[in-house]
Scaffold this active site. Structure first.
Site, short mmCIF file in Angstrom:
data_model
loop_
_atom_site.label_atom_id
_atom_site.label_comp_id
_atom_site.label_asym_id
_atom_site.label_seq_id
_atom_site.Cartn_x
_atom_site.Cartn_y
_atom_site.Cartn_z
N TYR A 1 -16.25 18.78 -13.38
CA TYR A 1 -16.70 17.39 -13.51
C TYR A 1 -17.74 17.07 -12.44
O TYR A 1 -17.57 17.43 -11.27
CB TYR A 1 -15.48 16.47 -13.37
CG TYR A 1 -15.81 15.01 -13.39
CD1 TYR A 1 -16.24 14.40 -14.56
CD2 TYR A 1 -15.71 14.23 -12.24
CE1 TYR A 1 -16.56 13.05 -14.59
CE2 TYR A 1 -16.03 12.89 -12.26
CZ TYR A 1 -16.45 12.30 -13.43
OH TYR A 1 -16.77 10.97 -13.45
N ASP B 1 -7.25 20.02 -12.82
CA ASP B 1 -7.64 18.71 -13.33
C ASP B 1 -7.35 18.74 -14.83
O ASP B 1 -8.07 19.37 -15.61
CB ASP B 1 -9.14 18.47 -13.04
CG ASP B 1 -9.62 17.10 -13.54
OD1 ASP B 1 -9.00 16.54 -14.47
OD2 ASP B 1 -10.63 16.61 -13.00
N LYS C 1 -8.97 8.02 -18.74
CA LYS C 1 -9.33 8.62 -20.03
C LYS C 1 -8.15 8.55 -21.00
O LYS C 1 -7.70 7.47 -21.30
CB LYS C 1 -9.82 10.05 -19.79
CG LYS C 1 -10.77 10.18 -18.57
CD LYS C 1 -12.10 9.49 -18.74
CE LYS C 1 -12.93 9.41 -17.45
NZ LYS C 1 -13.20 10.66 -16.79
N ARG D 1 0.85 -1.19 0.00
CA ARG D 1 0.00 0.00 0.00
C ARG D 1 0.89 1.24 0.00
O ARG D 1 0.62 2.23 -0.69
CB ARG D 1 -0.95 0.01 1.20
CG ARG D 1 -1.66 1.34 1.36
CD ARG D 1 -2.90 1.35 2.27
NE ARG D 1 -2.93 0.38 3.33
CZ ARG D 1 -2.22 0.47 4.47
NH1 ARG D 1 -1.44 1.51 4.70
NH2 ARG D 1 -2.31 -0.46 5.39
C1 LIG Z 1 -13.68 11.01 -15.42
C2 LIG Z 1 -13.22 12.26 -14.80
C3 LIG Z 1 -12.93 12.32 -13.42
C4 LIG Z 1 -13.14 11.15 -12.50
O1 LIG Z 1 -12.25 10.12 -12.75
P1 LIG Z 1 -12.56 8.57 -12.51
O2 LIG Z 1 -11.34 7.91 -13.04
O3 LIG Z 1 -13.80 8.24 -13.28
O4 LIG Z 1 -12.75 8.40 -11.05
C5 LIG Z 1 -12.43 13.51 -12.92
N1 LIG Z 1 -12.26 14.59 -13.71
C6 LIG Z 1 -12.54 14.56 -15.02
C7 LIG Z 1 -12.34 15.80 -15.83
C8 LIG Z 1 -13.04 13.41 -15.61
O5 LIG Z 1 -13.34 13.40 -16.91
#
Ligand SMILES: *Cc1c(COP(=O)(O)O)cnc(C)c1O
Length: 385
Positions: free
Chosen positions: A102, A174, A199, A50
């Site tokens: 988001y 982000d 993504k 961990r």
């Molecule tokens: C998908 C997404 C998240 C969340 O991420 P997960 O991997 O689904 O937990 C956060 N910010 C943005 C801009 C996203 O597209």
């Protein structure tokens, strides 16, 4: 970065070789613990998985280098990464976010952190002067998305970072939609960069992962503590898959972006489309600012069908482009923000920020662009009322 060009760094950065065998890929270290040679005598610093795992560490070093940060951290999801960044704050603190943040980020602030006295509030990060007036005594951080989901609104990251730093705030970006290949938030003033690596970074719709990059030794220590204390770490196999995904980041994104540019131009010329939101379009609101801070307009876009189209019929008519949450995979994905990604935002707030029921978000894949356009074309025609 060890190399001048990011297209080389994505392949050879971090720890790209196994020193023990010469294996060109870092092995998947499927172990929960590490033998110690005596009290306090740990080989290479590992003790419990961990806290640290060599496969995960290779990924963490790689993302830190790609973003130009001091350290990187891998989490079980993008939201787990955001959770760790937000856990830096305390009762009474307030976090400002971009307006079209988001949905899950809004939800964790609104419905989880609020229980611990940490509140979130949407602010106008696309307007630095207005943003400054929105900072209160309690504000401790700003969380920026640029482009922000799903209207692709652009924030001048450097301008907001300057205002935020003048007020002593921590700047969190982000960077999921751009990745370090297209945009480097650290160079623009970010203190912390977070990713849903699910993504574009992973890129194949085959895993869920999150990353955090920090820019100071102090933040490195605090996020390492939180990662180990909260425990939402990325498993070794997923870390390995994500490293593999990142190796092709630049070639994939080049194709994603060129497809997106062609599709956006085609949508603009389509009489069934009322509006196209894509930062790569010269007449889009954030075009100039985006061009200043990013390599190009990225690959994400949204568009609104004119009212004489049945939105449900549109989605049902698609044959190639898949109706699904998520984005950034090699396959084209499409979604309906009002009922899917942004359903956790209350309807009144949603409509106020422009997420109408006719709005469609598209993540063009890397298929032949003519096939994607042909599919959109037949679905738009079939959905005419
Ligand atoms: C998908 C997404 C998240 C969340 O991420 P997960 O991997 O689904 O937990 C956060 N910010 C943005 C801009 C996203 O597209």
């Amino acid at each position: 970065m060890a190399y001048d060009n990011i297209s080389t760094e994505v392949i050879h950065g971090g720890i790209s070789l196994d020193e023990y065998t010469g294996s060109v890929n870092v092995p998947v270290y499927l172990t929960s613990t590490f033998k110690q040679d005596g009290l306090g005598k740990r080989r290479r610093g590992y003790e419990y998985a961990r806290t640290g795992n060599p496969t995960r560490e290779a990924l963490e070093k790689l993302i830190a280098e790609l973003d130009g940060g001091v350290a990187g951290f891998a989490f079980a999801s993008g939201l787990a990464a955001i959770d760790a960044a937000l856990s830096l704050f305390h009762e009474g603190d307030e976090i400002l976010t971009s307006e079209n943040v988001y949905g899950g980020t809004f939800r964790i602030l609104d419905q989880v952190f609020s229980h611990f006295g940490i509140t979130g509030r949407m602010a106008h990060t696309e307007d630095p002067a207005k943003f400054e007036t929105e900072i209160s005594e309690k504000t401790k951080a700003v969380l920026i998305e640029s482009p922000a989901n799903p209207l692709m609104s652009i924030t001048d990251i450097r301008a907001i970072a300057d205002v935020a730093h003048a007020h002593g705030l921590t700047v969190i970006v982000d960077n999921t939609f751009m990745t370090p290949y297209l945009q480097k938030p650290v160079e623009l003033g970010a203190d912390i960069v977070v990713y849903s690596a699910t993504k574009y970074l992973a890129g194949h719709s085959d895993l869920v992962a999150g990353l955090v990059v920090v820019t100071t030794e102090e933040l490195k220590e605090r996020i390492a503590f939180l990662q180990n204390s909260i425990g939402a770490v990325l498993p070794p196999f997923d870390s390995w898959l994500l490293i593999r995904g990142i190796k092709t980041l630049s070639v994939r994104l080049d194709r994603h972006v060129s497809n997106a540019e062609k599709i956006a131009d085609w949508l603009v010329a389509n009489p069934g489309v009322k509006k196209v939101y894509y930062p790569g379009l010269k007449d889009s609101a954030g075009y100039e600012i985006n061009r200043k801070q990013a390599k190009n307009g990225g690959a994400m876009m949204s568009f609104e069908l004119t009212p004489d189209h049945d939105i449900e019929k549109f989605f049902e008519s698609l044959k190639l482009v898949m109706l699904a949450e998520s984005l950034g995979g090699v396959e084209s994905l499409i979604c309906h923000p009002a009922s899917m990604t942004h359903a956790s935002i209350p309807k009144d707030i949603r409509e106020k920020v422009g997420i109408t029921d006719q709005l469609i978000r598209l993540s063009p894949g890397i298929e032949d662009v003519n096939d994607i356009i042909a599919d959109l074309d037949q679905a738009i025609q079939a959905s005419r009322i």
